[in-house]
Design an enzyme around this catalytic site. Sequence first.
Site, short mmCIF file in Angstrom:
data_model
loop_
_atom_site.label_atom_id
_atom_site.label_comp_id
_atom_site.label_asym_id
_atom_site.label_seq_id
_atom_site.Cartn_x
_atom_site.Cartn_y
_atom_site.Cartn_z
N GLY A 18 3.58 -15.54 2.59
CA GLY A 18 4.06 -15.35 1.22
C GLY A 18 2.98 -14.86 0.29
O GLY A 18 1.80 -14.76 0.65
N TYR A 22 -1.27 -16.43 -7.48
CA TYR A 22 -2.73 -16.52 -7.32
C TYR A 22 -3.25 -15.80 -6.09
O TYR A 22 -4.45 -15.68 -5.92
CB TYR A 22 -3.14 -17.99 -7.25
N ASP A 142 3.98 -25.48 -13.69
CA ASP A 142 4.68 -24.32 -13.14
C ASP A 142 5.68 -24.77 -12.07
O ASP A 142 5.81 -24.14 -11.03
CB ASP A 142 3.65 -23.35 -12.55
N1 LIG Z 1 1.95 -25.61 2.02
C1 LIG Z 1 2.82 -24.62 2.22
N2 LIG Z 1 3.53 -24.55 3.37
C2 LIG Z 1 4.41 -23.55 3.58
N3 LIG Z 1 4.68 -22.59 2.69
C3 LIG Z 1 4.02 -22.60 1.52
C4 LIG Z 1 3.05 -23.60 1.23
N4 LIG Z 1 2.57 -23.37 -0.02
C5 LIG Z 1 3.21 -22.27 -0.46
N5 LIG Z 1 4.07 -21.81 0.45
C6 LIG Z 1 4.98 -20.67 0.33
O1 LIG Z 1 4.24 -19.49 0.18
C7 LIG Z 1 4.92 -18.62 -0.71
C8 LIG Z 1 3.98 -18.20 -1.79
O2 LIG Z 1 3.58 -19.38 -2.46
P1 LIG Z 1 2.81 -19.37 -3.82
O3 LIG Z 1 2.71 -20.76 -4.29
O4 LIG Z 1 1.54 -18.60 -3.67
O5 LIG Z 1 3.75 -18.50 -4.71
P2 LIG Z 1 5.12 -18.84 -5.41
O6 LIG Z 1 5.35 -20.30 -5.48
O7 LIG Z 1 6.19 -18.04 -4.72
O8 LIG Z 1 4.88 -18.26 -6.81
P3 LIG Z 1 3.71 -18.59 -7.85
O9 LIG Z 1 2.40 -18.70 -7.16
O10 LIG Z 1 3.79 -17.40 -8.69
O11 LIG Z 1 4.08 -19.86 -8.53
C9 LIG Z 1 6.16 -19.37 -1.20
O12 LIG Z 1 7.25 -18.99 -0.39
C10 LIG Z 1 5.83 -20.80 -0.94
O13 LIG Z 1 7.01 -21.58 -0.73
#
Ligand SMILES: Nc1ncnc2c1ncn2[C@@H]1O[C@H](COP(=O)(O)OP(=O)(O)OP(=O)(O)O)[C@@H](O)[C@H]1O
Length: 459
Positions: A18, A22, A142
């Site tokens: 994903g 950030y 957030d």
């Molecule tokens: N610990 C984790 N295990 C599995 N997937 C994850 C984990 N952390 C984040 N993700 C997934 O990775 C993707 C990107 O996550 P990220 O938090 O960077 O961005 P976001 O939540 O989509 O948006 P933003 O960062 O803009 O809040 C999302 O689909 C999120 O559900």
Amino acid sequence: MGEKPEWLQQYNLIGKIGEGTYGLVFLAKTKSPPNCGKSIAIKKFKQSKDGDGVSPTAIREIMLLREITHENVVKLVNVHINHNDMSLYLAFDYAEHDLYEIIRHHRDKGNNMINQYTVKSLLWQLLNGLNYLHSNWIIHRDLKPSNILVMGEGEEHGVVKIADFGLARIYQAPLKTLFDNGVVVTIWYRAPELLLGAKHYTSAVDMWAVGCIFAELLTLKPLFQGAEAKSTSNPFQLDQLDKIFKVLGHPTIEKWPTLASLPHWHNDVSHIQGHKYENTGLHGAVPLSTKSASFDLLSKMLEYDPRKRITAAQAIEHDYFRSEPLPGRNALVPSQPGEKVINYPTRPVDTNTDFEGTTSLQPPQPVTSGNAISGGMPGAHGINSRSASRPMSMGVQRMQSQGMAAYNLTSQAGMGGGMNPGNIPMPRGVAQPHQQHHLRRKDPPGTGTGYPPQQKSRR
Ligand SMILES: Nc1ncnc2c1ncn2[C@@H]1O[C@H](COP(=O)(O)OP(=O)(O)OP(=O)(O)O)[C@@H](O)[C@H]1O
């Protein structure tokens, strides 16, 4: 492609899962015992254009995040700083699902509603994790469905994990800079006091977001889907406020006395104060009886005055969670005997993207091992439709990373290229007050909460 950093050699990098505000998120597996083959999510943080490194403030905040241990908060298992370019990598426990995908799955299946037991269990665990964070003076800032993870098959199946906590504080410093980039972040979950120009975050902003998410779990649609105004250094988002007022009516000084001191309440008097909203009411937006405990709880989360808004600690004690169906630890088990288990899609993995974000990593390979992955990875040969329509495709552009001032790591004893939190125990089973490892910051009394006793048998 550059040399594989030394710290990365403890993991098998599988591919990209994903991309967020950030940076990029990767799936990796640990190579050596005791957790050989365990799935890990590694977040690589973007560099600023100037190539600035990790700021001392960010390092301090991350040190605190390492101490966070709660069943409903995703565990930060490792921190790495790449000395070559001072880029930052955070390794978290991997969760197979998130609320964004769960909601989308139900919506795609012809608005097949999420069962009451699942909604209640997801909500209770979200509040339980949030109560822990708030008790440790951490405001998420957030919260949105993609940040609320749910564990896949295994011992923690169906357990909610809040992700991305504390990161806003590290990378977004003051509220204003959020908008200085001229790019857009999701504002559907943003509290009205922030939209009206409040300068400070309080934990009440997270409770507003939880209210929006609760309603979305019930209806499968974002409750307040405002169009984001781009390229403004002003957090005032008229369309988002308009969407809120259409449902909840105007806030009034009588009910929200500090409203008058919020900058934007006065800025656009004709729009904000002059407009009349007819036939408003939360009951029109959610399929709940106004006399139900669920409606009462939702209304209290969507209270305009942040000082009157229900807290996470109060919410987990609400009657809604004491009536049938009672919430449980595995939110994804069928609610009724004989009911079908829902197979939510697993995360697709783009095996062609490496840590640099572009180059081909290795030939596509099937991903089958590991305790958190179930049923294979349908997207293991490249990003499939699931990730292609992550929040970006909801019309939401991403905020660019904030600049990080260079930081001389050698001045920090014990902060090498890899920093393992070491022996912080991970509580198993339902989080109880005595199992929670509070941060160094001062804890208010009476903060930990376990499931109500009658719920413990539910799995
Ligand atoms: N610990 C984790 N295990 C599995 N997937 C994850 C984990 N952390 C984040 N993700 C997934 O990775 C993707 C990107 O996550 P990220 O938090 O960077 O961005 P976001 O939540 O989509 O948006 P933003 O960062 O803009 O809040 C999302 O689909 C999120 O559900």
